[in-house]
Design a protein around this motif. Structure first.
Motif, PDB file in Angstrom:
ATOM      1  N   VAL A   1       0.762  -1.189   0.036  1.00 23.07           N
ATOM      2  CA  VAL A   1      -0.042  -0.035  -0.136  1.00 23.07           C
ATOM      3  C   VAL A   1       0.767   1.253   0.083  1.00 23.07           C
ATOM      4  CG1 VAL A   1      -1.788   1.216   1.165  1.00 23.07           C
ATOM      5  CG2 VAL A   1      -1.860  -1.231   1.378  1.00 23.07           C
ATOM      6  N   THR A   2       0.637   2.173  -0.816  1.00 32.00           N
ATOM      7  CA  THR A   2       1.371   3.434  -0.892  1.00 32.00           C
ATOM      8  C   THR A   2       0.759   4.462   0.209  1.00 32.00           C
ATOM      9  OG1 THR A   2      -0.133   4.514  -2.451  1.00 32.00           O
ATOM     10  CG2 THR A   2       1.658   3.158  -3.343  1.00 32.00           C
ATOM     11  N   ALA A   3       1.794   5.249   0.843  1.00 31.48           N
ATOM     12  CA  ALA A   3       1.255   6.206   1.740  1.00 31.48           C
ATOM     13  C   ALA A   3       0.393   6.937   1.401  1.00 31.48           C
ATOM     14  CB  ALA A   3       2.598   6.891   2.112  1.00 31.48           C
ATOM     15  N   ASP A   4       0.030   7.330   0.382  1.00 28.09           N
ATOM     16  CA  ASP A   4      -1.256   8.122  -0.074  1.00 28.09           C
ATOM     17  C   ASP A   4      -2.333   7.389  -0.252  1.00 28.09           C
ATOM     18  OD1 ASP A   4      -0.429   6.894  -2.458  1.00 28.09           O
ATOM     19  OD2 ASP A   4      -0.737   8.508  -3.747  1.00 28.09           O
ATOM     20  N   ALA A   5      -2.343   5.991  -0.058  1.00 21.08           N
ATOM     21  CA  ALA A   5      -3.609   5.382  -0.074  1.00 21.08           C
ATOM     22  C   ALA A   5      -4.124   5.033   1.010  1.00 21.08           C
ATOM     23  CB  ALA A   5      -3.369   4.163  -0.812  1.00 21.08           C
ATOM     24  N   ILE A   6      -3.414   5.789   2.222  1.00 14.63           N
ATOM     25  CA  ILE A   6      -3.916   5.459   3.545  1.00 14.63           C
ATOM     26  C   ILE A   6      -4.629   6.586   4.238  1.00 14.63           C
ATOM     27  CG2 ILE A   6      -3.005   4.965   5.966  1.00 14.63           C
ATOM     28  CD1 ILE A   6      -0.588   3.769   4.767  1.00 14.63           C
ATOM     29  N   ASP A   7      -5.778   6.257   4.789  1.00 12.29           N
ATOM     30  CA  ASP A   7      -6.470   7.678   5.600  1.00 12.29           C
ATOM     31  C   ASP A   7      -6.502   7.291   6.920  1.00 12.29           C
ATOM     32  OD1 ASP A   7      -8.087   9.720   5.626  1.00 12.29           O
ATOM     33  OD2 ASP A   7      -9.912   8.426   5.149  1.00 12.29           O
ATOM     34  N   ILE A   8      -6.234   8.224   7.696  1.00 12.90           N
ATOM     35  CA  ILE A   8      -6.433   7.912   9.346  1.00 12.90           C
ATOM     36  C   ILE A   8      -7.383   8.978   9.830  1.00 12.90           C
ATOM     37  CG2 ILE A   8      -5.143   7.703  11.652  1.00 12.90           C
ATOM     38  CD1 ILE A   8      -2.513   6.930   9.695  1.00 12.90           C
ATOM     39  N   ASP A   9      -8.456   8.568  10.551  1.00 11.03           N
ATOM     40  CA  ASP A   9      -9.303   9.725  11.101  1.00 11.03           C
ATOM     41  C   ASP A   9      -9.299   9.423  12.664  1.00 11.03           C
ATOM     42  OD1 ASP A   9      -9.998  11.230   8.882  1.00 11.03           O
ATOM     43  OD2 ASP A   9     -11.218   9.331   8.316  1.00 11.03           O
ATOM     44  N   VAL A  10      -9.747  10.449  13.410  1.00 10.97           N
ATOM     45  CA  VAL A  10     -10.043  10.146  14.869  1.00 10.97           C
ATOM     46  C   VAL A  10     -11.209  11.025  15.187  1.00 10.97           C
ATOM     47  CG1 VAL A  10      -9.218  10.831  17.162  1.00 10.97           C
ATOM     48  CG2 VAL A  10      -7.654   9.771  15.652  1.00 10.97           C
ATOM     49  N   GLU A  11     -12.178  10.474  15.367  1.00  5.35           N
ATOM     50  CA  GLU A  11     -13.625  11.277  15.930  1.00  5.35           C
ATOM     51  C   GLU A  11     -13.968  11.084  17.491  1.00  5.35           C
ATOM     52  OE1 GLU A  11     -17.907  12.124  14.584  1.00  5.35           O
ATOM     53  OE2 GLU A  11     -16.593  11.445  13.071  1.00  5.35           O
ATOM     54  N   ARG A  12     -13.584  11.833  18.250  1.00  3.76           N
ATOM     55  CA  ARG A  12     -14.032  11.623  19.724  1.00  3.76           C
ATOM     56  C   ARG A  12     -12.631  10.565  20.166  1.00  3.76           C
ATOM     57  NH1 ARG A  12     -19.955  12.085  19.142  1.00  3.76           N
ATOM     58  NH2 ARG A  12     -20.207  14.154  19.252  1.00  3.76           N
ATOM     59  N   ASN A  13     -13.175   9.410  20.520  1.00  5.65           N
ATOM     60  CA  ASN A  13     -12.410   8.357  21.117  1.00  5.65           C
ATOM     61  C   ASN A  13     -12.215   7.127  19.761  1.00  5.65           C
ATOM     62  OD1 ASN A  13     -14.781   7.531  21.484  1.00  5.65           O
ATOM     63  ND2 ASN A  13     -14.056   6.516  23.501  1.00  5.65           N
ATOM     64  N   MET A  14     -12.820   7.423  18.657  1.00  6.55           N
ATOM     65  CA  MET A  14     -12.957   6.575  17.673  1.00  6.55           C
ATOM     66  C   MET A  14     -11.744   6.606  16.615  1.00  6.55           C
ATOM     67  SD  MET A  14     -14.353   3.764  16.491  1.00  6.55           S
ATOM     68  CE  MET A  14     -15.827   3.433  17.200  1.00  6.55           C
ATOM     69  N   LEU A  15     -10.809   5.752  16.536  1.00  8.39           N
ATOM     70  CA  LEU A  15      -9.762   5.800  15.474  1.00  8.39           C
ATOM     71  C   LEU A  15     -10.043   4.871  14.469  1.00  8.39           C
ATOM     72  CD1 LEU A  15      -6.693   6.511  14.695  1.00  8.39           C
ATOM     73  CD2 LEU A  15      -6.069   4.248  16.014  1.00  8.39           C
ATOM     74  N   THR A  16     -10.060   5.294  13.000  1.00  9.73           N
ATOM     75  CA  THR A  16     -10.274   4.780  11.969  1.00  9.73           C
ATOM     76  C   THR A  16      -9.263   4.828  11.013  1.00  9.73           C
ATOM     77  OG1 THR A  16     -12.736   5.268  12.223  1.00  9.73           O
ATOM     78  CG2 THR A  16     -11.903   4.385   9.915  1.00  9.73           C
ATOM     79  N   VAL A  17      -8.701   3.644  10.442  1.00 11.25           N
ATOM     80  CA  VAL A  17      -7.625   3.501   9.685  1.00 11.25           C
ATOM     81  C   VAL A  17      -8.217   2.755   8.435  1.00 11.25           C
ATOM     82  CG1 VAL A  17      -5.277   2.544   9.055  1.00 11.25           C
ATOM     83  CG2 VAL A  17      -5.862   3.410  11.400  1.00 11.25           C
ATOM     84  N   LYS A  18      -8.295   3.371   7.072  1.00 12.99           N
ATOM     85  CA  LYS A  18      -8.557   2.844   5.817  1.00 12.99           C
ATOM     86  C   LYS A  18      -7.377   3.005   4.947  1.00 12.99           C
ATOM     87  CE  LYS A  18     -13.294   4.382   6.140  1.00 12.99           C
ATOM     88  NZ  LYS A  18     -14.512   5.159   5.648  1.00 12.99           N
ATOM     89  N   ALA A  19      -7.335   1.806   4.183  1.00 10.22           N
ATOM     90  CA  ALA A  19      -6.390   1.830   3.151  1.00 10.22           C
ATOM     91  C   ALA A  19      -6.677   0.921   2.105  1.00 10.22           C
ATOM     92  CB  ALA A  19      -4.868   1.078   3.727  1.00 10.22           C
ATOM     93  N   GLU A  20      -6.026   1.353   0.843  1.00 11.58           N
ATOM     94  CA  GLU A  20      -6.399   0.628  -0.496  1.00 11.58           C
ATOM     95  C   GLU A  20      -5.345  -0.170  -1.161  1.00 11.58           C
ATOM     96  OE1 GLU A  20      -9.359   1.291  -4.146  1.00 11.58           O
ATOM     97  OE2 GLU A  20      -8.540   2.919  -3.165  1.00 11.58           O
ATOM     98  N   ARG A  21      -5.221  -1.287  -1.502  1.00  7.77           N
ATOM     99  CA  ARG A  21      -4.192  -1.746  -2.236  1.00  7.77           C
ATOM    100  C   ARG A  21      -4.726  -1.967  -3.700  1.00  7.77           C
ATOM    101  NH1 ARG A  21      -3.007  -6.714   0.417  1.00  7.77           N
ATOM    102  NH2 ARG A  21      -1.765  -5.526   1.797  1.00  7.77           N
ATOM    103  N   ARG A  22      -3.928  -1.070  -4.584  1.00  7.53           N
ATOM    104  CA  ARG A  22      -4.530  -1.157  -5.744  1.00  7.53           C
ATOM    105  C   ARG A  22      -3.613  -1.891  -6.808  1.00  7.53           C
ATOM    106  NH1 ARG A  22      -3.804   5.001  -4.486  1.00  7.53           N
ATOM    107  NH2 ARG A  22      -5.816   5.390  -3.619  1.00  7.53           N
TER     108      ARG A  22
END
Length: 143
Positions: free
Chosen positions: A50-71
């Protein structure tokens, strides 16, 4: 730091293999390790290919979400695929973080296919000494 209750993990893995790659609406899970190191929690996600630009990290309150896409890797027209076992598609993981963590100062590094998040422990959650007033003097108690 986080709570993990997933008795069906192996069943999910087999289902993902049968159903194909993940999509943004139905992402596959990504493997991770989580541990405490000094005054911070470390969470490491395996994201090979996975390339670094295909990773998305979000934090909302105490919920951490990591999304990535392998193309898929671009291939020449004359390439014929013989075997393809590496999963492509979307991957996602959500973690509920404890209130004792400082989500304002999360650091993220990506190296050799591993995304590492370092989450500091909030100052209010660290052990501290409290002084007790007795009459006119103060006495310090460690705890």
């Amino acid at each position: 730091m986080l709570m993990r209750t997933d008795p069906f993990r192996e069943l999910d893995r087999l289902t993902q293999q049968l159903m194909g790659p993940g999509t943004w609406s139905r992402p596959s899970a990504m493997p991770m390790d989580a541990y405490r190191e000094g005054d911070e929690y470390v969470v490491a996600f395996d994201l090979p290919g996975v390339t670094a630009d295909a990773i998305d990290i979000d934090v909302e309150r105490n919920m951490l979400t990591v999304k990535a896409e392998r193309r898929p890797v671009a291939k020449a027209d004359d390439v014929q695929m013989e075997l393809s076992e590496r999963p492509l598609g979307a991957f996602s993981r959500q973690l509920v973080l404890a209130d004792t963590l400082d989500t304002e100062h999360i650091k993220a590094d990506y190296d050799a296919g591993v995304l590492t998040l370092r989450i500091p422990i909030a100052e209010r959650a660290k052990p501290r000494k409290i002084s007790i007033g007795v009459g006119t003097g103060h006495q310090e108690i460690s705890g």
